[in-house]
Design a protein around this motif. Structure first.
Motif, PDB file in Angstrom:
ATOM      1  N   LEU A 117      48.346  34.433  40.364  1.00 27.07           N
ATOM      2  CA  LEU A 117      48.255  34.978  39.003  1.00 27.07           C
ATOM      3  C   LEU A 117      46.852  35.516  38.728  1.00 27.07           C
ATOM      4  O   LEU A 117      46.686  36.624  38.202  1.00 27.07           O
ATOM      5  CB  LEU A 117      48.623  33.908  37.980  1.00 27.07           C
ATOM      6  N   LEU A 118      45.838  34.741  39.096  1.00 23.93           N
ATOM      7  CA  LEU A 118      44.459  35.161  38.865  1.00 23.93           C
ATOM      8  C   LEU A 118      44.120  36.411  39.675  1.00 23.93           C
ATOM      9  O   LEU A 118      43.440  37.311  39.185  1.00 23.93           O
ATOM     10  CB  LEU A 118      43.498  34.028  39.222  1.00 23.93           C
ATOM     11  N   PHE A 119      44.622  36.448  40.909  1.00 25.81           N
ATOM     12  CA  PHE A 119      44.341  37.622  41.731  1.00 25.81           C
ATOM     13  C   PHE A 119      45.064  38.850  41.189  1.00 25.81           C
ATOM     14  O   PHE A 119      44.532  39.966  41.252  1.00 25.81           O
ATOM     15  CB  PHE A 119      44.756  37.363  43.180  1.00 25.81           C
ATOM     16  N   LEU A 124      44.592  43.964  38.160  1.00 27.09           N
ATOM     17  CA  LEU A 124      44.821  44.675  36.904  1.00 27.09           C
ATOM     18  C   LEU A 124      43.500  45.128  36.291  1.00 27.09           C
ATOM     19  O   LEU A 124      43.398  46.236  35.759  1.00 27.09           O
ATOM     20  CB  LEU A 124      45.580  43.777  35.930  1.00 27.09           C
ATOM     21  N   ALA A 125      42.478  44.280  36.385  1.00 29.86           N
ATOM     22  CA  ALA A 125      41.155  44.632  35.848  1.00 29.86           C
ATOM     23  C   ALA A 125      40.560  45.823  36.582  1.00 29.86           C
ATOM     24  O   ALA A 125      39.821  46.630  35.991  1.00 29.86           O
ATOM     25  CB  ALA A 125      40.219  43.433  35.951  1.00 29.86           C
ATOM     26  N   PRO A 129      39.711  51.710  33.363  1.00 37.45           N
ATOM     27  CA  PRO A 129      38.537  52.589  33.511  1.00 37.45           C
ATOM     28  C   PRO A 129      37.274  51.946  32.957  1.00 37.45           C
ATOM     29  O   PRO A 129      37.316  51.234  31.941  1.00 37.45           O
ATOM     30  CB  PRO A 129      38.923  53.839  32.706  1.00 37.45           C
ATOM     31  N   TYR A 130      36.181  52.202  33.624  1.00 38.31           N
ATOM     32  CA  TYR A 130      34.887  51.632  33.237  1.00 38.31           C
ATOM     33  C   TYR A 130      34.529  51.987  31.794  1.00 38.31           C
ATOM     34  O   TYR A 130      34.016  51.155  31.044  1.00 38.31           O
ATOM     35  CB  TYR A 130      33.823  52.144  34.206  1.00 38.31           C
ATOM     36  N   TYR A 163      36.172  44.816  42.111  1.00 35.93           N
ATOM     37  CA  TYR A 163      36.326  45.516  43.388  1.00 35.93           C
ATOM     38  C   TYR A 163      35.672  44.755  44.528  1.00 35.93           C
ATOM     39  O   TYR A 163      36.238  44.644  45.628  1.00 35.93           O
ATOM     40  CB  TYR A 163      35.751  46.925  43.297  1.00 35.93           C
ATOM     41  N   ASN A 164      34.474  44.196  44.290  1.00 40.15           N
ATOM     42  CA  ASN A 164      33.793  43.446  45.340  1.00 40.15           C
ATOM     43  C   ASN A 164      34.552  42.173  45.705  1.00 40.15           C
ATOM     44  O   ASN A 164      34.589  41.784  46.869  1.00 40.15           O
ATOM     45  CB  ASN A 164      32.368  43.115  44.909  1.00 40.15           C
TER      46      ASN A 164
END
Length: 287
Positions: A117-119, A124-125, A129-130, A163-164
């Motif tokens: 769920l967290l992943f 989703l995050a 967009p930034y 992303y990292n």
């Protein structure tokens, strides 16, 4: 035999013309990519005059270091802008490498409730967009926490990126689980396992994360521009806007500042270029 030779000659001719067009296309792409950098550098050696009085040329005529001197003499904080950029980009890079590696290890090798769920929320995050997050983040930093115009405001929002974490999870997931199981049997704790086993084996992905994170945060303009209100807290990218006014722009000094700000990126690229190439495929490792 004659027919075969004729066919082979035609094929070689087609291959030659095809390769010629490919080389020509790639050459044009290289020129288009490098031309802005070339023009920035040669323009930085122009005289420190207003943009309206500048003579624009593709070749260096009467080169001078006056614009570089103008850049550092223009504001007493010119050198401070560079130091601020190193502090902000350096701290964010360090925190991303440590936290993203730890999170990637947890998501890939540890089994805990809510892992998937967290992943999924993390993925989703990554899709948001930034720019969408800037307004609520600005309100939180300025109106709620009142920490604007500080290193905290510049650094904390970028402490770790989704992303990292995803990149680290994909890479660490490909590492043999047997090595970790053997270390646990020898009495190795989870923190020790992370530091002594996972991190040494993950040097490639950690280097890729460090390079990409440092470059992104060194070159960022929008967020430092939002949360800094005095010259002494500005980064180099924000400081360059001080050479542009309502009625004129000091073009050559601005290009000198841009060249100075790009120098760390040039050094970083040519020093660690092998990691750039590895970074193209490291995220594609199957977890």
């Amino acid at each position: 035999m004659a027919l075969y030779k004729s066919y082979s000659k035609n094929e070689n001719s087609k291959k030659y013309f095809r390769n010629t067009w490919i080389i020509l296309l790639l050459t044009l792409l290289v020129i288009a990519t490098l031309f802005p950098i070339y023009y920035m550098i040669i323009s930085s050696f122009g005289p420190p005059v207003e943009a309206g009085a500048s003579s624009y040329s593709l070749l260096i005529k009467n080169p001078t270091l006056g614009s570089y001197k103008f850049f550092f003499d223009y504001s007493k904080y010119s050198l401070r802008w560079i130091v601020n950029s190193f502090i902000v980009a350096g701290l964010i890079t360090l925190s991303n490498v440590i936290f993203a590696t730890a999170a990637g290890y947890a998501f890939s090798k540890l089994r805990f409730k809510g892992n998937k769920l967290l992943f999924s929320l993390l993925l989703l995050a990554m899709m948001i967009p930034y720019q969408v997050t800037q307004v609520p983040l600005y309100i939180l930093v300025v109106n709620v926490l009142h920490i604007d115009n500080t290193y905290t405001a510049l650094v904390v929002p970028g402490l770790v990126s989704a992303y990292n974490v995803f990149l680290a999870k994909q890479f660490i997931g490909s590492l043999p689980t047997e090595i970790m199981e053997a270390a646990k049997m020898e009495g190795c704790s989870q923190p020790a396992l992370l530091i002594k086993i996972i991190m040494p084996l993950s040097k490639t992905v950690m280097a890729v994360m460090a390079i990409n994170t440092f470059m992104n945060n060194w070159n960022t303009f929008f967020w430092p521009f939002l949360v800094t209100s005095t010259e002494n807290m500005q980064t180099i990218q924000v400081g360059l806007k001080n050479f542009s006014f309502a009625n004129t722009t000091y073009f050559a000094p601005m290009m000198a500042g841009a060249t100075v700000s790009a120098l760390p990126m040039f050094i970083l690229f040519f020093t660690l270029q092998k990691y750039f190439l590895e970074g193209v495929t490291v995220g594609a490792v199957k977890g």
